[in-house]
Design an enzyme around this catalytic site. Structure first.
Site, PDB file in Angstrom:
ATOM      1  N   HIS A  46       0.834  -1.201   0.000  1.00 18.43           N
ATOM      2  CA  HIS A  46       0.000   0.000   0.000  1.00 18.43           C
ATOM      3  C   HIS A  46       0.879   1.266   0.000  1.00 18.43           C
ATOM      4  O   HIS A  46       2.088   1.197   0.228  1.00 18.43           O
ATOM      5  CB  HIS A  46      -0.919  -0.011   1.214  1.00 18.43           C
ATOM      6  N   CYS A  48      -1.593  -1.406   7.353  1.00 19.43           N
ATOM      7  CA  CYS A  48      -0.785  -0.176   7.310  1.00 19.43           C
ATOM      8  C   CYS A  48      -0.741   0.488   8.679  1.00 19.43           C
ATOM      9  O   CYS A  48       0.244   1.123   9.040  1.00 19.43           O
ATOM     10  CB  CYS A  48      -1.373   0.787   6.285  1.00 19.43           C
ATOM     11  N   GLU A  95       1.243   3.780   2.032  1.00 16.16           N
ATOM     12  CA  GLU A  95       1.980   4.138   3.260  1.00 16.16           C
ATOM     13  C   GLU A  95       3.283   3.339   3.342  1.00 16.16           C
ATOM     14  O   GLU A  95       4.351   3.881   3.656  1.00 16.16           O
ATOM     15  CB  GLU A  95       1.148   3.813   4.510  1.00 16.16           C
ATOM     16  N   CYS A 141      -5.329   1.196   6.087  1.00 19.56           N
ATOM     17  CA  CYS A 141      -6.107  -0.028   6.361  1.00 19.56           C
ATOM     18  C   CYS A 141      -5.687  -0.622   7.695  1.00 19.56           C
ATOM     19  O   CYS A 141      -4.555  -0.469   8.135  1.00 19.56           O
ATOM     20  CB  CYS A 141      -5.915  -1.041   5.238  1.00 19.56           C
TER      21      CYS A 141
END
Ligand SMILES: NC(=O)c1ccc[n+]([C@@H]2O[C@H](COP(=O)([O-])OP(=O)(O)OC[C@H]3O[C@@H](n4cnc5c(N)ncnc54)[C@H](OP(=O)(O)O)[C@@H]3O)[C@@H](O)[C@H]2O)c1
Length: 320
Positions: free
Chosen positions: A25, A63, A27, A54
């Site tokens: 993701h 994350c 991040e 998430c």
């Protein structure tokens, strides 16, 4: 569709975006992009994300856990996750660990970026883009004749659009009259799946849409099953609607659908308000009569000139 930026004292030290389904993701990519020399700055940095981090372990780790591990103290979020099953969970988890959260930063811009994702999560249908070219006096074409309206540059652009989507859809008359290949041959990229609405199976098998390369889906009232590269999707005539068709296409993993006409087909999507964006190529081509181009109500997002053509980007505000 999701981006993250790590900022230390007004300087960006890391940034990342979610590049592909199932991969890291935004991040995580932002943290991983920080240089070794800057690593010590991470706990003193603020994280800006276009979508709520998430909080669940799916194909990748959560994350929120990485944010806690990295000891980031402040997180700025444009929008919460639109999935009602998880919305707010990431934010609340971080808050419970003492992280300061500010939510709603540039929310409108953030929403525009994730518009397709919102549609997928909340409506379980593809993100739908209507596209057509029209003559100076708003005709789409002439019944039974192939008429080329847009210029060569606009054609390249529309092939780029084809390379960005999963499937391209046309009606039976367009398949017969224009006999389009529906490929991205003028722009690098994968050819989309070709979807044909042909309720009575009128389109002859020697038409280009049935070309051997790539998958074809034929929505019809009578036939189902797979023949070579063609999947027949039987729709019950009484229950048939564009909404039910789009739900069925979503199950084929079609998340971005480009509808290229003709008028009857485009009008059917408009009538059911099943569209998210429209891209209209206004040309200076003169036609004194013919098939009228559709009209729709939406918000003009952008207007671009390509040689003599004008491209209008219109958003449907009512479905967001
Ligand atoms: N300028 C442009 O950008 C552009 C793009 C594409 C096409 N065109 C032009 O448009 C013309 C064709 O347009 P058109 O309006 O005549 O036809 P069309 O939309 O291509 O096809 C209409 C036919 O497709 C089937 N169909 C499509 N949507 C349906 C729905 N929601 N429910 C049930 N059946 C559906 C029906 O077949 P049945 O009749 O068998 O039920 C219908 O008669 C051509 O002349 C072409 O050159 C222009």
């Amino acid at each position: 569709m999701v981006g993250a930026v790590l900022v230390h004292q007004d300087t960006i030290i890391g940034e990342g975006f979610h590049q592909a389904y199932g991969q890291a993701h935004a991040e995580v990519n932002a943290f991983n992009s920080v240089s070794i020399a800057d690593t010590y700055k991470i706990p003193e940095s603020s994280l800006y994300v276009s979508l709520e981090p998430c909080n669940h372990v799916g194909k990748t780790g959560a994350c929120t856990h990485r944010i806690i591990e990295e000891k980031v103290q402040k997180v700025f979020i444009a929008n919460l996750d639109p999935n009602p099953n998880v919305s707010g969970q990431g934010m609340r988890f971080l808050q419970s660990k003492g992280v300061l959260i500010q939510q709603g930063i540039l929310a409108d811009k953030g929403k525009a970026i994730i518009a397709p994702f919102i549609v997928h999560q909340t409506q379980k249908r593809p993100y739908i883009i209507l596209k057509w070219a029209q003559s100076k006096h708003a005709y789409l074409g002439v019944k039974g004749q192939q008429v080329w309206l847009s210029n060569a540059q606009s054609k390249v652009l529309s092939h780029k659009w084809r390379s960005d989507i999963d499937a391209i859809l046309i009606g039976a008359n367009t398949a017969i009259t224009d006999d389009p290949k529906l490929t991205t041959r003028e722009y690098p990229g994968e050819d989309p799946i070709r979807v044909l609405i042909d309720p009575h199976l009128r389109v002859p098998k020697d038409k280009a849409i049935f070309g051997e390369n790539g998958k074809v889906i034929v929505c019809n009232y009578t036939k189902e099953g797979i023949e070579g590269n063609v999947t027949y999707l039987k729709m019950e005539e009484k229950e048939y609607s564009i909404a039910s068709l789009c739900k069925a296409l979503y199950k084929f993993d079609i998340y971005y659908l480009l509808v290229e006409g003709g008028a009857f087909t485009l009008e059917a999507f408009i009538k059911e308000n099943m569209w998210d964006e429209a891209r209209v190529i206004r040309t200076s081509h003169l036609l004194s009569d013919g098939i009228k181009a559709p009209t729709l109500k939406g918000r003009l997002l952008d207007k671009k000139a390509i040689l003599g053509d004008e491209i209008l980007y219109i958003e449907n505000e009512t479905v967001k």
